[in-house]
Design a protein around this motif. Structure first.
Motif, short mmCIF file in Angstrom:
data_model
loop_
_atom_site.label_atom_id
_atom_site.label_comp_id
_atom_site.label_asym_id
_atom_site.label_seq_id
_atom_site.Cartn_x
_atom_site.Cartn_y
_atom_site.Cartn_z
N GLY A 24 2.87 5.98 7.56
CA GLY A 24 3.66 5.50 8.68
C GLY A 24 4.88 4.71 8.25
N ALA A 25 4.80 4.05 7.10
CA ALA A 25 5.96 3.28 6.61
C ALA A 25 7.06 4.23 6.16
CB ALA A 25 5.53 2.37 5.48
N TYR A 26 6.69 5.30 5.47
CA TYR A 26 7.70 6.29 5.06
C TYR A 26 8.29 6.98 6.29
CZ TYR A 26 6.13 5.75 0.23
OH TYR A 26 5.85 5.24 -1.02
N TYR A 27 7.44 7.26 7.27
CA TYR A 27 7.91 7.84 8.53
C TYR A 27 8.91 6.91 9.23
CZ TYR A 27 7.59 9.21 13.48
OH TYR A 27 7.87 9.54 14.78
N GLY A 28 8.56 5.61 9.28
CA GLY A 28 9.46 4.64 9.88
C GLY A 28 10.79 4.57 9.16
N LYS A 29 10.74 4.62 7.82
CA LYS A 29 11.98 4.62 7.04
C LYS A 29 12.82 5.86 7.37
CE LYS A 29 12.18 3.46 2.70
NZ LYS A 29 11.91 3.42 1.25
N ALA A 30 12.16 7.00 7.50
CA ALA A 30 12.87 8.24 7.80
C ALA A 30 13.62 8.13 9.12
CB ALA A 30 11.90 9.41 7.84
N ILE A 31 12.94 7.60 10.15
CA ILE A 31 13.57 7.42 11.46
C ILE A 31 14.78 6.49 11.35
CG2 ILE A 31 13.26 6.47 13.78
CD1 ILE A 31 11.72 9.01 13.55
N ALA A 32 14.61 5.38 10.61
CA ALA A 32 15.69 4.41 10.45
C ALA A 32 16.87 5.01 9.70
CB ALA A 32 15.17 3.17 9.73
N TYR A 33 16.58 5.74 8.62
CA TYR A 33 17.67 6.36 7.86
C TYR A 33 18.40 7.40 8.71
CZ TYR A 33 16.65 4.27 3.29
OH TYR A 33 16.51 3.39 2.24
N ALA A 57 5.61 13.37 12.12
CA ALA A 57 6.53 13.54 10.99
C ALA A 57 7.05 14.97 10.95
CB ALA A 57 5.83 13.18 9.68
N TYR A 58 6.17 15.95 11.17
CA TYR A 58 6.61 17.35 11.22
C TYR A 58 7.59 17.57 12.37
CZ TYR A 58 3.01 18.81 7.87
OH TYR A 58 2.24 18.98 6.74
N TYR A 59 7.28 16.94 13.54
CA TYR A 59 8.13 17.14 14.72
C TYR A 59 9.55 16.63 14.47
CZ TYR A 59 9.89 16.73 19.49
OH TYR A 59 10.65 16.84 20.61
N TYR A 60 9.65 15.42 13.95
CA TYR A 60 11.00 14.85 13.75
C TYR A 60 11.70 15.44 12.53
CZ TYR A 60 10.37 11.75 17.65
OH TYR A 60 10.20 11.27 18.92
N LEU A 61 10.92 15.95 11.59
CA LEU A 61 11.52 16.72 10.50
C LEU A 61 12.15 18.00 11.07
CD1 LEU A 61 12.01 17.24 7.47
CD2 LEU A 61 9.71 18.23 7.36
N SER A 111 6.03 11.12 3.84
CA SER A 111 4.98 10.79 4.80
C SER A 111 4.02 11.96 4.99
CB SER A 111 5.59 10.38 6.15
OG SER A 111 6.24 11.47 6.78
N ILE A 112 4.56 13.19 4.97
CA ILE A 112 3.73 14.39 5.11
C ILE A 112 2.89 14.62 3.86
CG2 ILE A 112 3.86 16.92 5.23
CD1 ILE A 112 6.35 16.47 7.08
N GLU A 113 3.46 14.32 2.70
CA GLU A 113 2.72 14.45 1.44
C GLU A 113 1.48 13.55 1.46
OE1 GLU A 113 3.31 12.84 -3.07
OE2 GLU A 113 5.09 13.68 -2.09
N ILE A 114 1.64 12.34 1.99
CA ILE A 114 0.51 11.41 2.05
C ILE A 114 -0.48 11.82 3.13
CG2 ILE A 114 -0.13 9.01 2.58
CD1 ILE A 114 2.65 8.22 1.43
N ASP A 157 0.85 -1.20 0.00
CA ASP A 157 0.00 0.00 0.00
C ASP A 157 0.88 1.24 0.00
OD1 ASP A 157 -1.79 2.04 0.35
OD2 ASP A 157 -2.63 1.30 2.24
N LYS A 158 0.94 1.91 -1.13
CA LYS A 158 1.82 3.08 -1.29
C LYS A 158 1.35 4.29 -0.49
CE LYS A 158 3.72 1.81 -5.72
NZ LYS A 158 3.47 1.70 -7.13
N LYS A 159 0.18 4.22 0.09
CA LYS A 159 -0.35 5.35 0.85
C LYS A 159 -0.13 5.20 2.36
CE LYS A 159 -1.96 7.69 -2.63
NZ LYS A 159 -1.33 8.99 -2.98
N GLN A 160 0.75 4.30 2.75
CA GLN A 160 1.04 4.09 4.16
C GLN A 160 2.07 5.12 4.64
OE1 GLN A 160 -0.11 2.05 6.60
NE2 GLN A 160 -1.72 1.26 5.25
#
Length: 315
Positions: A79-88, A114-118, A104-107, A74-77
């Protein structure tokens, strides 16, 4: 085991192992559960659980692989992009972290974490204006985010915009009066305005809230050192070291106090410990007047020379 309930049974086992800190067994059972799940949403839920375990144990590359599996389903997840961001970010791959936070913010434009950790990420690279922008966006979505208010306050203090800093830190404390970082920052601000007793009050409150935040002890000690109350400074530093055994500045300040009081061996012990934690300390120690009483001792000279030789050998 009932064939119809195999996935549920494995999930129950996985959750039990996870609660017990048996992460390998938890992962094994979550993966077994996946073998019996057809529903896409249920698969995604289990994959998130697996990814979070990998995050927790520091296996960030594996967690990214799992998040990619989620995105494939599901490309609209968001939380998955957010999780990747934290891991990277944990891997030090900052550009990829930025890319995934933005995705993640775009979705999900209301994704406050996501805004906070960005914002945190921008703060870490000293892009303070961008950090403030995204902390404010966090607050816009979640007006009760006391951490975001405090972090804006910290940035304003760094920029010497102290009135704005006061406003943000006070707002943070209105929401959570026990948040140690806001209590500490309020102490810093009170100190800048020469309200020393008030600064001490907030630092002590910060310690009550979190004894493992060593900067509170450090700043209290510096107030007592300025007052030449070295015994009181030693008392607070000793308490701080009990909870922050690897904070070099606490040992360094206590070494200064012991040196001034003529307690040579104690001063040298603390200085040696401080240098063992951070080699940078040696540059300050060589010129620090507080060490005048110990500089001519053979132990001090040997400590400086040994560390200098060690640094030269490593280069």
């Amino acid at each position: 085991m009932n064939e119809l309930n195999r996935d549920k049974n494995y999930i129950i086992l996985a959750e039990l192992f996870e609660e017990q800190g048996e992460n390998t067994k938890a992962l094994d059972n979550y993966n077994r559960a996946l073998e019996f799940v057809e529903d896409k949403d249920k698969k995604i839920l289990i994959l998130f659980k697996i990814a979070l375990i990998y995050d927790e144990i520091g296996e960030y590359i594996d967690s990214i692989k799992i998040y990619d599996k989620i995105i494939k389903l599901d490309k609209k997840q968001a939380g998955a992009y957010y999780g990747k961001a934290i891991a990277y970010e944990d891997l030090g791959e900052i550009d990829k972290a930025f890319k995934n936070y933005y995705k993640s913010i775009e979705i999900n434009p209301e994704y406050d974490r996501a805004y906070y950790y960005l914002a945190n990420l921008y703060d870490s690279i000293d892009d303070l204006e961008s950090a403030i922008k995204y902390y404010k966006k966090t607050i816009e979505i979640n007006p009760k985010d006391y951490r975001a208010y405090n972090n804006i306050g910290g940035i304003y203090e760094e920029m010497n915009l102290d009135e704005k800093s006061f406003e943000m830190v006070n707002r943070s404390l209105e929401i959570n009066g026990n948040f140690y970082q806001s209590l500490y920052n309020k102490g810093v601000l009170e100190g800048k305005f020469n309200n020393t007793e008030s600064a001490l009050e907030y630092y002590y409150k910060a310690i009550e809230s979190n004894r493992e935040f060593g900067n509170s002890y450090l700043n209290i000690s510096e107030i007592y050192i300025d007052r030449k109350d070295y015994n009181k400074a030693i008392e607070i530093l000793t308490d701080g070291i009990k909870y922050n055994k690897n904070m070099e500045d606490l040992y360094y300040n206590r070494a200064c106090c012991y040196s001034i009081l003529g307690e040579v061996e104690k001063a040298l012990d603390d200085l040696e410990k401080s240098i063992s934690i951070s080699e940078d300390i040696i540059q300050y120690a060589k010129w620090d007047k507080d060490f005048n009483k110990i500089k001519k001792t053979s132990r001090f000279e040997k400590l400086i020379e040994d560390k200098r030789r060690e640094l030269n050998d490593s280069n």
